[in-house]
Design a protein around this motif. Structure first.
Motif, mmCIF file in Angstrom:
data_model
loop_
_atom_site.group_PDB
_atom_site.id
_atom_site.type_symbol
_atom_site.label_atom_id
_atom_site.label_comp_id
_atom_site.label_asym_id
_atom_site.label_seq_id
_atom_site.Cartn_x
_atom_site.Cartn_y
_atom_site.Cartn_z
ATOM 1 N N THR A 191 2.451 4.544 18.113
ATOM 2 C CA THR A 191 3.704 4.518 17.241
ATOM 3 C C THR A 191 4.704 3.482 17.971
ATOM 4 O O THR A 191 5.693 3.684 17.576
ATOM 5 C CB THR A 191 4.248 6.061 16.804
ATOM 6 O OG1 THR A 191 4.307 6.599 17.492
ATOM 7 C CG2 THR A 191 3.025 6.152 15.673
ATOM 8 N N ASN A 248 6.408 -0.749 12.712
ATOM 9 C CA ASN A 248 5.827 -0.436 11.215
ATOM 10 C C ASN A 248 6.849 0.772 10.346
ATOM 11 O O ASN A 248 6.833 0.910 9.649
ATOM 12 C CB ASN A 248 4.437 0.258 11.336
ATOM 13 C CG ASN A 248 4.176 1.573 12.600
ATOM 14 O OD1 ASN A 248 5.174 1.993 12.965
ATOM 15 N ND2 ASN A 248 3.273 2.172 12.601
ATOM 16 N N CYS A 249 7.819 1.496 10.884
ATOM 17 C CA CYS A 249 9.004 2.021 10.636
ATOM 18 C C CYS A 249 9.906 1.530 9.499
ATOM 19 O O CYS A 249 10.144 -0.420 10.215
ATOM 20 C CB CYS A 249 9.825 2.574 12.039
ATOM 21 S SG CYS A 249 11.052 3.578 11.368
ATOM 22 N N CYS A 253 11.877 5.025 6.481
ATOM 23 C CA CYS A 253 10.361 6.083 6.560
ATOM 24 C C CYS A 253 9.223 5.332 7.771
ATOM 25 O O CYS A 253 9.053 4.190 8.065
ATOM 26 C CB CYS A 253 9.815 5.392 4.901
ATOM 27 S SG CYS A 253 8.662 5.783 4.960
ATOM 28 N N HIS A 254 9.181 5.715 7.957
ATOM 29 C CA HIS A 254 8.052 6.385 9.674
ATOM 30 C C HIS A 254 6.727 7.218 8.882
ATOM 31 O O HIS A 254 6.664 7.670 9.740
ATOM 32 C CB HIS A 254 8.288 6.009 10.543
ATOM 33 C CG HIS A 254 7.818 6.270 11.823
ATOM 34 N ND1 HIS A 254 6.737 4.797 12.668
ATOM 35 C CD2 HIS A 254 7.230 7.152 12.439
ATOM 36 C CE1 HIS A 254 6.034 4.552 13.173
ATOM 37 N NE2 HIS A 254 6.876 6.242 13.479
ATOM 38 N N GLN A 255 5.911 7.126 7.509
ATOM 39 C CA GLN A 255 5.867 8.008 7.748
ATOM 40 C C GLN A 255 4.510 8.383 7.990
ATOM 41 O O GLN A 255 3.649 9.201 7.844
ATOM 42 C CB GLN A 255 5.385 9.268 5.726
ATOM 43 C CG GLN A 255 6.773 9.516 5.161
ATOM 44 C CD GLN A 255 6.817 9.668 4.187
ATOM 45 O OE1 GLN A 255 5.614 9.239 2.840
ATOM 46 N NE2 GLN A 255 8.298 10.149 3.584
ATOM 47 N N THR A 256 3.400 6.773 7.957
ATOM 48 C CA THR A 256 2.745 6.908 8.200
ATOM 49 C C THR A 256 2.637 5.652 8.970
ATOM 50 O O THR A 256 3.282 4.313 9.933
ATOM 51 C CB THR A 256 1.721 6.065 7.231
ATOM 52 O OG1 THR A 256 2.264 4.904 6.606
ATOM 53 C CG2 THR A 256 1.313 7.161 5.828
ATOM 54 N N ARG A 257 1.459 5.346 9.297
ATOM 55 C CA ARG A 257 1.337 3.774 10.906
ATOM 56 C C ARG A 257 0.934 2.551 10.112
ATOM 57 O O ARG A 257 1.368 1.295 10.175
ATOM 58 C CB ARG A 257 -0.458 4.292 11.797
ATOM 59 C CG ARG A 257 -0.045 4.933 12.732
ATOM 60 C CD ARG A 257 -1.349 5.891 13.585
ATOM 61 N NE ARG A 257 -1.909 4.183 14.049
ATOM 62 C CZ ARG A 257 -2.974 4.141 14.691
ATOM 63 N NH1 ARG A 257 -3.693 5.339 14.544
ATOM 64 N NH2 ARG A 257 -3.435 3.377 15.114
ATOM 65 N N SER A 258 1.228 2.308 8.650
ATOM 66 C CA SER A 258 0.463 1.210 7.779
ATOM 67 C C SER A 258 2.246 0.800 7.799
ATOM 68 O O SER A 258 3.346 1.714 6.731
ATOM 69 C CB SER A 258 0.126 1.987 6.343
ATOM 70 O OG SER A 258 -0.092 0.932 5.285
ATOM 71 N N ILE A 262 2.268 1.032 3.074
ATOM 72 C CA ILE A 262 2.704 2.151 3.187
ATOM 73 C C ILE A 262 4.069 2.668 2.126
ATOM 74 O O ILE A 262 4.788 3.769 1.907
ATOM 75 C CB ILE A 262 1.570 3.452 3.316
ATOM 76 C CG1 ILE A 262 -0.179 2.703 2.722
ATOM 77 C CG2 ILE A 262 1.853 5.028 2.651
ATOM 78 C CD1 ILE A 262 -1.128 3.640 3.021
ATOM 79 N N ASN A 263 4.456 2.512 3.915
ATOM 80 C CA ASN A 263 5.897 2.693 4.502
ATOM 81 C C ASN A 263 6.552 2.115 3.695
ATOM 82 O O ASN A 263 7.792 2.372 3.395
ATOM 83 C CB ASN A 263 6.248 2.896 5.863
ATOM 84 C CG ASN A 263 5.946 4.044 7.060
ATOM 85 O OD1 ASN A 263 5.188 4.501 6.820
ATOM 86 N ND2 ASN A 263 5.347 3.865 8.296
ATOM 87 N N ARG A 307 6.754 3.906 0.296
ATOM 88 C CA ARG A 307 7.039 4.980 0.165
ATOM 89 C C ARG A 307 9.136 4.835 0.474
ATOM 90 O O ARG A 307 9.759 6.056 -0.210
ATOM 91 C CB ARG A 307 6.388 5.601 0.982
ATOM 92 C CG ARG A 307 5.466 6.469 0.941
ATOM 93 C CD ARG A 307 5.198 7.458 1.535
ATOM 94 N NE ARG A 307 3.236 7.620 1.242
ATOM 95 C CZ ARG A 307 2.519 8.323 2.214
ATOM 96 N NH1 ARG A 307 3.392 9.402 3.752
ATOM 97 N NH2 ARG A 307 1.384 8.615 2.072
#
Length: 169
Positions: free
Chosen positions: A74, A79-80, A94-99, A102-103, A106
């Protein structure tokens, strides 16, 4: 290559997304969307259908390095997603996942919810659902406290009845 030609004729390209042509009885997600028509589908949030659509021209998007637990995965990857709605000045991070994909999705969902709250205020579906949830929690907590009080009173009454001086036969 000749086998790909029939496959490619079954697709429509709408704003860089591929939408498969289906039968009239197929899902609305699979039907072609006419060019110029803005249509937003919310998967998984069936009761939140009146959220405003985002205009991509009004958004500024940045990818910054993430933070928090996860170590090198991270801390060294960008990826944020930081999404800014220029007319209102709302910023979503948004930094909920590593993708990244997807971020991005979201972040847009969160932005739509924040814009809904901004435009509708107290009548926003998000705030109404949150208030209903809080009221349900409060009612549940009140019932639990009432039950605990009844149990305490019952145990006190049992203890008073079982004292050696209160034998009434």
């Amino acid at each position: 290559m000749s086998r790909l030609l029939p496959l490619s004729s079954c697709m429509y390209s709408v704003s860089s997304r591929l939408i498969w042509r289906g039968s009239p009885s197929s899902s609305p997600l699979l039907r072609p969307i006419p060019p110029g028509l803005l249509c937003v589908f919310t998967a998984g949030k069936k009761d939140l259908i009146n959220l405003p659509a985002l205009n991509e021209d009004e958004l500024e998007e940045q990818f910054v390095r993430g933070s928090g637990p996860g170590g090198q995965a991270t801390n060294k990857t960008s990826n944020c997603v930081v999404l800014k709605h220029v007319p209102s000045g709302i910023v979503v991070k948004c930094h909920q996942t590593r993708s990244v994909d997807i971020n991005r999705k979201r972040a847009r969902d969160i932005m739509r919810e924040k814009l809904d709250v901004l435009h509708k205020g107290e009548h926003s579906e998000i705030l109404v659902k949150k208030k209903e949830s809080e009221l349900r929690k409060q009612e549940k907590r009140r019932k639990a406290n009432d039950n605990l009080e009844r149990k305490r009173l019952f145990k006190e009454a049992q203890a008073a009845d079982s004292k050696p001086g209160n034998d009434a036969v």
